[in-house]
Design a protein around this motif. Structure first.
Motif, PDB file in Angstrom:
ATOM      1  N   UNK A 209      13.004  12.388  18.681  1.00  0.00           N
ATOM      2  CA  UNK A 209      13.379  13.418  19.517  1.00  0.00           C
ATOM      3  C   UNK A 209      12.891  14.797  18.632  1.00  0.00           C
ATOM      4  N   UNK A 210      12.691  14.567  17.494  1.00  0.00           N
ATOM      5  CA  UNK A 210      12.292  15.721  16.762  1.00  0.00           C
ATOM      6  C   UNK A 210      10.887  16.121  16.801  1.00  0.00           C
ATOM      7  N   UNK A 211       9.842  15.149  17.463  1.00  0.00           N
ATOM      8  CA  UNK A 211       8.496  15.605  17.555  1.00  0.00           C
ATOM      9  C   UNK A 211       8.616  16.339  19.182  1.00  0.00           C
ATOM     10  N   UNK A 270       6.882  16.743   9.736  1.00  0.00           N
ATOM     11  CA  UNK A 270       7.991  15.824  10.102  1.00  0.00           C
ATOM     12  C   UNK A 270       7.635  14.236   9.669  1.00  0.00           C
ATOM     13  N   UNK A 271       6.285  14.055  10.306  1.00  0.00           N
ATOM     14  CA  UNK A 271       5.987  12.659  10.018  1.00  0.00           C
ATOM     15  C   UNK A 271       5.983  12.212   8.783  1.00  0.00           C
ATOM     16  N   UNK A 272       5.236  12.906   7.752  1.00  0.00           N
ATOM     17  CA  UNK A 272       5.034  12.558   6.552  1.00  0.00           C
ATOM     18  C   UNK A 272       6.142  12.561   5.721  1.00  0.00           C
ATOM     19  N   UNK A 273       7.050  13.542   5.975  1.00  0.00           N
ATOM     20  CA  UNK A 273       8.547  13.489   5.300  1.00  0.00           C
ATOM     21  C   UNK A 273       9.238  12.263   5.447  1.00  0.00           C
ATOM     22  N   UNK A 274       9.152  11.825   7.026  1.00  0.00           N
ATOM     23  CA  UNK A 274       9.931  10.654   7.306  1.00  0.00           C
ATOM     24  C   UNK A 274       9.583   9.459   6.747  1.00  0.00           C
ATOM     25  N   UNK A 275       8.072   9.192   6.847  1.00  0.00           N
ATOM     26  CA  UNK A 275       7.621   7.938   6.575  1.00  0.00           C
ATOM     27  C   UNK A 275       7.082   8.017   4.796  1.00  0.00           C
ATOM     28  N   UNK A 276       7.020   9.116   4.314  1.00  0.00           N
ATOM     29  CA  UNK A 276       6.428   9.269   2.987  1.00  0.00           C
ATOM     30  C   UNK A 276       7.305  10.132   1.842  1.00  0.00           C
ATOM     31  N   UNK A 277       8.474  10.329   2.505  1.00  0.00           N
ATOM     32  CA  UNK A 277       9.637  11.009   1.552  1.00  0.00           C
ATOM     33  C   UNK A 277       9.066  12.404   1.107  1.00  0.00           C
ATOM     34  N   UNK A 283       2.383  16.309  -0.704  1.00  0.00           N
ATOM     35  CA  UNK A 283       1.031  15.360  -0.670  1.00  0.00           C
ATOM     36  C   UNK A 283       0.378  16.163   0.591  1.00  0.00           C
ATOM     37  N   UNK A 284       1.057  15.976   1.718  1.00  0.00           N
ATOM     38  CA  UNK A 284       0.303  16.277   3.077  1.00  0.00           C
ATOM     39  C   UNK A 284       0.388  17.776   3.016  1.00  0.00           C
ATOM     40  N   UNK A 285       1.080  18.759   2.568  1.00  0.00           N
ATOM     41  CA  UNK A 285       1.150  20.088   2.384  1.00  0.00           C
ATOM     42  C   UNK A 285       0.156  20.596   1.303  1.00  0.00           C
ATOM     43  N   UNK A 286       0.162  19.955   0.326  1.00  0.00           N
ATOM     44  CA  UNK A 286      -0.834  20.399  -0.785  1.00  0.00           C
ATOM     45  C   UNK A 286      -2.237  20.068  -0.206  1.00  0.00           C
ATOM     46  N   UNK A 327       5.952  24.731   6.823  1.00  0.00           N
ATOM     47  CA  UNK A 327       7.101  23.574   5.763  1.00  0.00           C
ATOM     48  C   UNK A 327       8.274  24.325   5.430  1.00  0.00           C
ATOM     49  N   UNK A 328       8.227  25.489   5.190  1.00  0.00           N
ATOM     50  CA  UNK A 328       9.727  26.472   5.055  1.00  0.00           C
ATOM     51  C   UNK A 328      10.361  26.559   5.970  1.00  0.00           C
ATOM     52  N   UNK A 329       9.847  26.496   7.496  1.00  0.00           N
ATOM     53  CA  UNK A 329      10.814  26.498   8.586  1.00  0.00           C
ATOM     54  C   UNK A 329      11.176  25.066   9.066  1.00  0.00           C
ATOM     55  N   UNK A 330      10.645  23.869   8.612  1.00  0.00           N
ATOM     56  CA  UNK A 330      11.181  23.032   9.128  1.00  0.00           C
ATOM     57  C   UNK A 330      11.979  22.365   7.813  1.00  0.00           C
ATOM     58  N   UNK A 331      12.400  23.091   6.908  1.00  0.00           N
ATOM     59  CA  UNK A 331      12.978  22.646   5.697  1.00  0.00           C
ATOM     60  C   UNK A 331      12.364  21.540   5.011  1.00  0.00           C
ATOM     61  N   UNK A 332      11.019  21.833   4.725  1.00  0.00           N
ATOM     62  CA  UNK A 332      10.030  20.916   4.111  1.00  0.00           C
ATOM     63  C   UNK A 332      10.102  19.351   4.871  1.00  0.00           C
ATOM     64  N   UNK A 333       9.919  19.594   6.201  1.00  0.00           N
ATOM     65  CA  UNK A 333       9.877  18.127   6.807  1.00  0.00           C
ATOM     66  C   UNK A 333      11.191  17.565   7.518  1.00  0.00           C
ATOM     67  N   UNK A 334      12.358  18.383   7.173  1.00  0.00           N
ATOM     68  CA  UNK A 334      13.417  17.582   7.464  1.00  0.00           C
ATOM     69  C   UNK A 334      13.976  17.925   8.845  1.00  0.00           C
ATOM     70  N   UNK A 335      13.422  18.895   9.526  1.00  0.00           N
ATOM     71  CA  UNK A 335      14.074  19.377  10.809  1.00  0.00           C
ATOM     72  C   UNK A 335      12.980  19.992  11.821  1.00  0.00           C
ATOM     73  N   UNK A 336      13.012  19.832  13.118  1.00  0.00           N
ATOM     74  CA  UNK A 336      12.119  20.464  13.852  1.00  0.00           C
ATOM     75  C   UNK A 336      12.556  21.967  14.351  1.00  0.00           C
ATOM     76  N   UNK A 337      11.592  22.775  14.699  1.00  0.00           N
ATOM     77  CA  UNK A 337      11.990  24.189  14.901  1.00  0.00           C
ATOM     78  C   UNK A 337      11.982  24.482  16.299  1.00  0.00           C
ATOM     79  N   UNK A 338      11.788  23.533  17.242  1.00  0.00           N
ATOM     80  CA  UNK A 338      11.999  23.693  18.798  1.00  0.00           C
ATOM     81  C   UNK A 338      12.681  22.342  19.319  1.00  0.00           C
TER      82      UNK A 338
END
Length: 338
Positions: A209-211, A270-277, A283-286, A327-338
């Motif tokens: 549900x985060x997506x 969200x995807x890359x943090x979940x499946x790539x740590x 890496x995705x952000x960079x 990236x900052x708003x999602x806590x670097x991929x740990x939470x959705x914004x909506x």
């Protein structure tokens, strides 16, 4: 016009069904008549339950359903909860039958439901199935996808990888292409026609549900594959998919072809943090920042030479800022914004 008695009716909630179809509607009134007509024709000989989840459309769609599809189960949300969460609302209404997620702008062929269910029944290891897609002009559209790759995606975006990025994701029609397989194994299938075996839903569930929109199918297919199920795309039936009708009206959807949607960027993080740590996320952000920096520089150089629009560089600069802001708003991929 009232319900056409010459076409099949859908079974009610709680009744045995061969298939449940979930339709998420967001300001898609213009698509509903054609979607329901093709769906009814394809339902002949099957017990099909149709559940429509309306995401606070406010476009008259609920009134149309009450008049023209009173046999559909309707869930009316007070707010737009997104694609994944809306589809998840259908799960409590299921029995043991498969679930088909169908976009309102996807129009099935008369044989689509029968062919897809037969393919699922023929292979007990097949957990999830898509079908061949074409656009309104009959041109093939990507359907059988590869899992995304960070480096390959970067190379394609900045022009280091030439050719159509979807050329090997198109599913050929065996009737017109000799040697084309009827069933093509793949990593994930597009969610406009997304048939899931009931056993997969009970084992894996449906969408994270985060997506809010985008990447929910990729994530779900990855989890389905990890659970030991196969995924494939059926080429012997074809569905017409208009594409982008509802998404284009959602807040955060970019209208410009070069501007990346806020919804896409957030879901990617969200995807890359979940499946790539954290490493995958960084890496995705960079690479996202680097790609837009390269594209902004190329656009600036072309504009200086009189070969491009002066505003293109600014578009890519905005995209880069968007990556960092989200990236900052999602806590670097740990939470959705909506």
């Amino acid at each position: 016009m009232p319900l056409d008695s010459a076409l099949p009716s859908f079974v009610p909630a709680g009744a045995p069904a061969d298939l449940t179809v979930a339709l998420v509607s967001y300001r898609s009134l213009s698509f509903l008549p054609r979607c329901f007509e093709t769906l009814r024709v394809a339902s002949a000989g099957l017990r099909v339950r149709v559940v429509v989840v309306d995401n606070a459309s406010g476009d008259g769609g609920l009134e149309w359903l009450a008049t023209h599809a009173p046999d559909a189960v309707v869930i009316a949300n007070a707010d737009n909860v997104g694609f994944g969460r809306a589809n998840n609302q259908v799960l409590p209404l299921l029995g043991e039958e498969p679930l088909l997620l169908l976009n309102t702008d996807a129009f099935v062929a008369p044989d689509s439901l029968h062919a897809a269910l037969a393919a699922l029944a023929a292979d007990p290891a097949l957990g999830l199935l898509g079908v061949r897609l074409v656009d309104e002009n009959g041109l093939p559209a990507p359907a059988a996808r590869h899992f995304p790759g960070l480096v390959s995606g970067f190379a394609q975006k900045v022009g280091l990888k030439r050719g159509d990025p979807h050329a090997d994701e198109l599913v050929a029609d065996p009737a017109t292409t000799p040697g084309a397989p009827a069933l093509r194994p793949c990593d994930w299938v597009v969610g406009c026609f997304y048939l899931v075996r009931g056993a997969v839903l009970r084992q894996v569930g449906l969408f994270d549900p985060r997506y809010f929109l985008y990447f929910e199918e990729v994530d779900h297919c990855l989890r389905t594959r990890q659970a030991g199920w196969q995924i494939a795309c059926l080429a012997t039936t074809t569905v017409v998919h208009v594409g982008g009708g509802s998404a284009a009206q959602m807040p955060g959807f970019a209208a410009g072809a070069r501007q990346v949607s806020v919804l896409q960027v957030e879901s990617a993080l969200l995807y890359w943090r979940k499946h790539g740590g954290l490493l995958g996320l960084m890496t995705a952000l960079g690479l996202g920042l680097l790609a837009d920096a390269v594209l902004a520089l190329k656009a600036w150089a072309k504009a200086r030479l009189g070969r491009g629009a002066a505003g293109d560089a600014a578009v890519h600069a905005r995209n880069a800022r968007q990556w960092w802001t989200l990236a900052r708003a999602t806590g670097f991929g740990t939470r959705p914004t909506r």
